[in-house]
Design a protein around this motif. Structure first.
Motif, PDB file in Angstrom:
ATOM      1  N   THR A  32      22.164 -14.618   6.404  1.00  0.00           N
ATOM      2  CA  THR A  32      22.300 -15.672   7.327  1.00  0.00           C
ATOM      3  C   THR A  32      23.729 -16.420   7.259  1.00  0.00           C
ATOM      4  O   THR A  32      24.118 -16.391   8.212  1.00  0.00           O
ATOM      5  CB  THR A  32      21.260 -16.973   6.742  1.00  0.00           C
ATOM      6  N   SER A  73      23.985 -13.499  10.406  1.00  0.00           N
ATOM      7  CA  SER A  73      23.344 -14.026  11.532  1.00  0.00           C
ATOM      8  C   SER A  73      24.273 -15.062  12.177  1.00  0.00           C
ATOM      9  O   SER A  73      24.154 -15.105  13.358  1.00  0.00           O
ATOM     10  CB  SER A  73      22.143 -14.599  11.253  1.00  0.00           C
ATOM     11  N   TRP A  97      25.018 -14.987  16.150  1.00  0.00           N
ATOM     12  CA  TRP A  97      24.682 -15.933  17.092  1.00  0.00           C
ATOM     13  C   TRP A  97      26.093 -16.430  17.800  1.00  0.00           C
ATOM     14  O   TRP A  97      25.947 -16.573  19.014  1.00  0.00           O
ATOM     15  CB  TRP A  97      24.042 -17.154  16.203  1.00  0.00           C
ATOM     16  N   CYS A 115      23.185 -10.378  14.079  1.00  0.00           N
ATOM     17  CA  CYS A 115      22.308 -11.392  14.084  1.00  0.00           C
ATOM     18  C   CYS A 115      20.699 -11.008  13.965  1.00  0.00           C
ATOM     19  O   CYS A 115      19.978 -11.446  13.282  1.00  0.00           O
ATOM     20  CB  CYS A 115      22.254 -11.839  15.890  1.00  0.00           C
ATOM     21  N   GLY A 174      20.213  -9.964  10.334  1.00  0.00           N
ATOM     22  CA  GLY A 174      20.617 -11.003   9.467  1.00  0.00           C
ATOM     23  C   GLY A 174      19.285 -11.844   9.289  1.00  0.00           C
ATOM     24  O   GLY A 174      18.947 -12.366   8.416  1.00  0.00           O
ATOM     25  N   VAL A 175      18.647 -12.006  10.774  1.00  0.00           N
ATOM     26  CA  VAL A 175      17.274 -12.943  10.803  1.00  0.00           C
ATOM     27  C   VAL A 175      16.370 -12.356   9.968  1.00  0.00           C
ATOM     28  O   VAL A 175      15.558 -12.758   9.028  1.00  0.00           O
ATOM     29  CB  VAL A 175      16.865 -13.240  12.107  1.00  0.00           C
TER      30      VAL A 175
END
Length: 416
Positions: free
Chosen positions: A160, A164, A168, A323, A326-327
């Protein structure tokens, strides 16, 4: 003796993480067209150099300064004074360098998704802003004594915080920037722009795979006591996730496209590495295998969804790799954590850990998306975000850096 061992281990890991910059540079260069190779090398060089400078000046303090209401660290310009409040088991300077190489990784992710049409000057600006503010705030929440860390959110090495978050930013940046010329037909069909060197791309993936053995195991910051066993286990979980992701994607593409897809399988290695990064210290080898399999599915269908449905042009698949995975990797901690205080759902921990992981994902996404929207829209309205049509067609190597080709002794046959 413990301080010496832990410091040496941390510095060795930091060097491996630094080496990942070469991996990112090779992946991005290989998966894009030859006329932009020099520009991409320059961007990857400068995001580390500029990131190192601004993280020293401002970012480290915001991330690891004395906590202010759980939201941000007290500014500590140029990293002055005593850091004893962090209770470090390594030397101060080793810790600073280790955190610096992590910071630079987040900005590098954005480069790939916005490749081949971004102004170099704008790239330098947004790379600095990510390293100075966007990344350090999230880092403080999760690693610097902030509110998410105190709540029990678990992100051991950065699914994260690094991946991520970078993903993002990449998603918003690529969406605002728009697709490369000729990427989509009037009917909305996606045209493939093959990268000019699978060899470079593969080299980059192997470099990153190697570097991840500093990224994940090195996050113990110690090889003494229980951390010796944890670091050793992290080597296994990290490697298995990458391997299962690659094998899964190879089989998916073999079935789906009738041939095993090389570039997608290379990206799957990175997807597995990203996904395991959050929970590599708390999952079993079997859990890491499942995480790798899931990430293999996510990278294939995620990249296709972003390209063909959402119609965001991401030349290297960075959004799908970093992204989305990572989520997913952060969620998997809430399911498969088998060690530590907060066990996953499948190990008798109930829904508490899963709920905390989901909360962390949501708030980090909200913060990052909001900041990225302001950042990229401001750049677009002021200095400009995208090169001209003529510059994009001729290639950024010539227009942005004044070189005819990064391959001066070779004949290239680039098209749109």
């Amino acid at each position: 003796m413990e301080l010496s061992i832990n410091t040496m281990w941390t510095l060795l890991a930091a060097v491996l993480v630094f080496w990942m910059q070469a991996g990112f540079a090779m992946v991005e260069t290989g998966f894009t067209r030859a006329k932009n190779a020099g520009n991409i090398i320059m961007k990857n060089l400068m995001d580390f150099a500029l990131g190192s400078i601004i993280f020293w000046i401002l970012g480290f303090g915001l991330m690891f300064g004395k906590d202010i209401a759980g939201f941000i660290g007290a500014p500590n310009f140029f990293i002055q004074g005593d850091l004893s409040y962090l209770n470090l088991g390594v030397s101060k300077d080793a810790y600073i360098f280790f955190q610096t190489v992590f910071c630079a990784t987040a900005a590098t992710i954005v480069s790939g998704a916005m490749a081949e049409r971004t102004k170099f000057s704008s790239y330098c600006i947004y790379s600095v802003v990510i390293s100075a503010v966007i990344y350090p705030v999230v880092g403080h929440w999760i690693w610097g004594g902030g509110w998410l860390q105190n709540l029990g959110f678990h992100d051991f090495a950065g699914s994260t915080v690094v991946h991520s978050l970078g993903g993002w930013c990449a998603l918003i940046g690529a969406a605002i920037l728009g697709p490369r010329i000729g990427k989509y037909t009037k009917e909305g069909k996606s045209n493939a722009f093959p990268g000019h060197s699978l060899t470079l791309g593969a080299l980059g993936v192997f470099i990153l795979w190697m570097g991840w053995f500093g990224f994940n195991p090195g996050s113990t910051l110690s090889l003494t006591g229980d951390n010796l066993n944890i670091a050793s286990r992290v080597f296994i979980t990290t490697n298995l996730a990458a391997s299962f992701a690659a094998a899964t994607t190879m089989m998916i593409t073999w079935i789906k496209y009738k041939k095993p897809d090389i570039s997608m399988t290379l990206n799957a290695v990175l997807a597995g590495l990203v996904a395991i990064t959050a929970g590599c210290d708390v999952v079993t080898p079997a859990g890491s295998a499942i995480i790798g399999i899931v990430s293999g599915f996510v990278v294939v269908f995620g990249i296709e969804f972003i390209d063909k449905v959402v119609k965001i042009d991401d030349p290297v698949g960075a959004i799908g790799v970093h992204c989305l995975n990572g989520v997913v990797g952060t969620i998997m901690v809430g399911l498969f954590a088998a060690y530590g205080d907060n066990l996953g759902l499948f190990y008798g921990g109930g829904f508490k850990s899963l709920g905390i992981q989901l909360l962390g994902i949501i708030v980090v996404a909200a913060w990052t998306i909001a900041c990225a929207l302001v950042l990229f829209k401001t750049l677009k309205a002021t200095v400009g975000l995208r090169v001209s049509t003529e510059e994009e067609i001729r290639g950024l190597d010539l227009q942005e850096h004044g070189i005819d080709s990064a391959y001066a002794d070779f004949q290239t046959t680039d098209t749109l």
